[in-house]
Design an enzyme around this catalytic site. Structure first.
Site, PDB file in Angstrom:
ATOM      1  N   ARG A 146       0.831  -1.074  -0.009  1.00 47.04           N
ATOM      2  CA  ARG A 146       0.187  -0.060   0.063  1.00 47.04           C
ATOM      3  C   ARG A 146       0.839   1.387   0.058  1.00 47.04           C
ATOM      4  NH1 ARG A 146      -5.405   1.213   3.439  1.00 47.04           N
ATOM      5  NH2 ARG A 146      -6.055  -0.180   2.104  1.00 47.04           N
ATOM      6  N   HIS A 170      -7.252   0.649  -6.604  1.00 47.39           N
ATOM      7  CA  HIS A 170      -7.575  -0.060  -5.176  1.00 47.39           C
ATOM      8  C   HIS A 170      -8.179  -1.467  -5.674  1.00 47.39           C
ATOM      9  CE1 HIS A 170      -7.851  -1.290  -1.083  1.00 47.39           C
ATOM     10  NE2 HIS A 170      -8.750  -0.319  -0.626  1.00 47.39           N
ATOM     11  N   GLN A 178     -10.228  -4.043  -3.546  1.00 46.72           N
ATOM     12  CA  GLN A 178     -11.205  -3.829  -2.978  1.00 46.72           C
ATOM     13  C   GLN A 178     -12.692  -3.879  -3.907  1.00 46.72           C
ATOM     14  OE1 GLN A 178     -12.133  -2.408   0.393  1.00 46.72           O
ATOM     15  NE2 GLN A 178     -14.164  -2.797  -0.349  1.00 46.72           N
ATOM     16  N   ASP A 227     -17.382   7.088  -1.798  1.00 44.98           N
ATOM     17  CA  ASP A 227     -16.090   6.831  -1.035  1.00 44.98           C
ATOM     18  C   ASP A 227     -15.788   8.262  -0.380  1.00 44.98           C
ATOM     19  OD1 ASP A 227     -13.626   6.083   0.052  1.00 44.98           O
ATOM     20  OD2 ASP A 227     -12.431   5.815  -1.846  1.00 44.98           O
ATOM     21  N   CYS A 265     -16.200   1.358   0.613  1.00 45.11           N
ATOM     22  CA  CYS A 265     -15.367   0.787   0.819  1.00 45.11           C
ATOM     23  C   CYS A 265     -14.633   0.657   2.315  1.00 45.11           C
ATOM     24  CB  CYS A 265     -13.718   0.882  -0.104  1.00 45.11           C
ATOM     25  SG  CYS A 265     -13.165   2.517   0.106  1.00 45.11           S
ATOM     26  N   ARG A 317     -13.244  -8.887   1.548  1.00 44.59           N
ATOM     27  CA  ARG A 317     -11.830  -8.765   1.478  1.00 44.59           C
ATOM     28  C   ARG A 317     -11.191  -9.853   1.836  1.00 44.59           C
ATOM     29  NH1 ARG A 317      -9.815  -3.439   1.295  1.00 44.59           N
ATOM     30  NH2 ARG A 317      -7.868  -4.481   0.683  1.00 44.59           N
TER      31      ARG A 317
HETATM   32  N1  NVA Z   1     -10.022   6.334  -1.437  1.00 44.85           N
HETATM   33  C1  NVA Z   1      -9.554   6.272  -0.048  1.00 44.85           C
HETATM   34  C2  NVA Z   1      -9.802   4.561  -0.038  1.00 44.85           C
HETATM   35  C3  NVA Z   1      -9.493   4.124   1.463  1.00 44.85           C
HETATM   36  C4  NVA Z   1      -9.605   2.659   1.883  1.00 44.85           C
HETATM   37  C5  NVA Z   1      -8.030   6.525   0.140  1.00 44.85           C
HETATM   38  O1  NVA Z   1      -7.395   6.236  -0.810  1.00 44.85           O
HETATM   39  O2  NVA Z   1      -7.919   6.945   1.291  1.00 44.85           O
HETATM   40  N1   CP Z   2     -11.228  -0.289   2.478  1.00 46.43           N
HETATM   41  C1   CP Z   2      -9.822  -0.469   2.916  1.00 46.43           C
HETATM   42  O1   CP Z   2      -9.192  -0.651   2.110  1.00 46.43           O
HETATM   43  O2   CP Z   2      -9.751   0.008   4.203  1.00 46.43           O
HETATM   44  P1   CP Z   2      -8.496  -0.078   4.938  1.00 46.43           P
HETATM   45  O3   CP Z   2      -7.977   1.353   4.691  1.00 46.43           O
HETATM   46  O4   CP Z   2      -8.882  -0.189   6.287  1.00 46.43           O
HETATM   47  O5   CP Z   2      -7.528  -1.083   4.625  1.00 46.43           O
END
Ligand code: NVA
Ligand code: CP
Length: 306
Positions: A105, A132, A135, A221, A261, A289
């Protein structure tokens, strides 16, 4: 020897491979629900590199690897040499000599692409600024569980054209469904950044109500994704009219599902009434997930089962 397969963006796998993964997910989920041991990855190790925070992604990969008989190691920028400027290419060469698979990540997609280019083992995208994919795989499996194939269906995306939106758009091309996108002015989809080679599967709407009309699934989101916190105040103002509420869900219709998500901000991108209401499948999405990623890890490490 087969070439290494990575999952860096949704379009890295084909429609046939997703069909296989969703079938495997069903099976692997049923083992889990009936407390049946299933250990195809004994002695395999997953390294998980986090440059951003996470609850679901860490937990689902770590628990998933454990449940498949393997183990997972958590690494973050703060406690590793990555945070002190060790080149991504060097880190990839070293880490991939010690483990069987890597989940990352991070910020720019370019970072994970560079890592994968120097890795001896499969690399999975656990979220970047652009995508992502894990997800969306879970979200589509959740849709299939409720209503069957997503082919030909309409997904309404309301809000920021972020990593989730980009990945829905890629998934629509791979799995042949439609996305209706409504973003505030100035936050529109950038097809190149979304990695879109085909723009026939999505349509842009100025009014989010119109995007939701007749949709099979409404999804949104956060207004401010990780890494964009400096824009928070401006985004709070710009996104006010892009909150998913009961009226939008009514436009979609009785059968429409609501997905997010998570983590969510009730009162911002979605009302409490919608996320905690009858259309919402957010808890199934989160649980899935675990199951979809177990199928993915099995596939990337041992391939298709005969
Ligand atoms: N779009 C959000 C998703 C978090 C799971 C982010 O990137 O923070
Ligand atoms: N939806 C998701 O990826 O959650 P986290 O940021 O908690 O991993």
């Amino acid at each position: 020897m087969n070439p290494i397969r990575h999952f860096l963006q949704f379009k890295d796998l084909t429609a046939e491979e997703f069909a296989y993964l969703f079938e495997r997910t069903k099976q692997i989920k049923s083992y889990f629900k009936s407390y049946q041991l299933y250990h195809p990855l004994v002695d395999r190790t997953l390294a998980m590199i986090f440059e951003k925070q996470s609850t679901r992604t860490r937990l689902s990969f770590e628990a998933g690897m454990h449940q498949l008989g393997g183990s997972a190691i958590y690494l973050n920028t703060r406690d590793t040499q990555l945070g002190r400027g060790e080149p991504v290419e060097d880190a990839a060469k070293v880490i991939s000599r010690m483990v069987d698979m890597v989940m990352i990540r991070t910020y720019e997609q370019e970072i994970i692409e560079r890592f994968a280019a120097h890795s001896r083992v499969p690399v999975i995208n656990g979220l970047t600024n652009e995508y992502h994919p894990c997800q969306i795989m879970a979200d589509i499996f959740t849709y299939i569980e409720r209503h069957g194939s997503i082919r030909g269906k309409t997904v309404a995306w309301v809000g920021d054209s972020n990593n989730m939106c980009n990945t829905w758009l890629q998934a629509a091309v791979v799995l042949d469904f439609n996305v209706h996108v409504s973003t505030p002015p100035g936050y529109e989809v950038e097809p190149e950044r979304a990695g879109l080679y085909d723009t026939t599967h999505y349509e842009q709407f100025d009014d989010p109500m119109d995007a939701c009309f007749g949709a099979d699934l409404v999804t949104t989101d956060v207004w401010t994704s990780m890494g964009f916190e400096a824009e928070n105040d401006e985004r709070l103002r710009d996104f006010q009219d892009w909150q998913v509420d009961a009226e939008m869900m009514a436009h979609a219709g009785d059968q429409a599902l609501f997905m997010h998500c998570l983590p969510a901000h009730r009162g911002e991108e979605v009302t409490a009434g919608v996320i905690d209401g009858p259309h919402s499948v957010v808890w199934d999405e989160a649980e899935n997930r675990l199951h979809t990623q177990k199928a993915l890890m099995e596939y990337l490490l041992i391939g298709k089962l005969a």
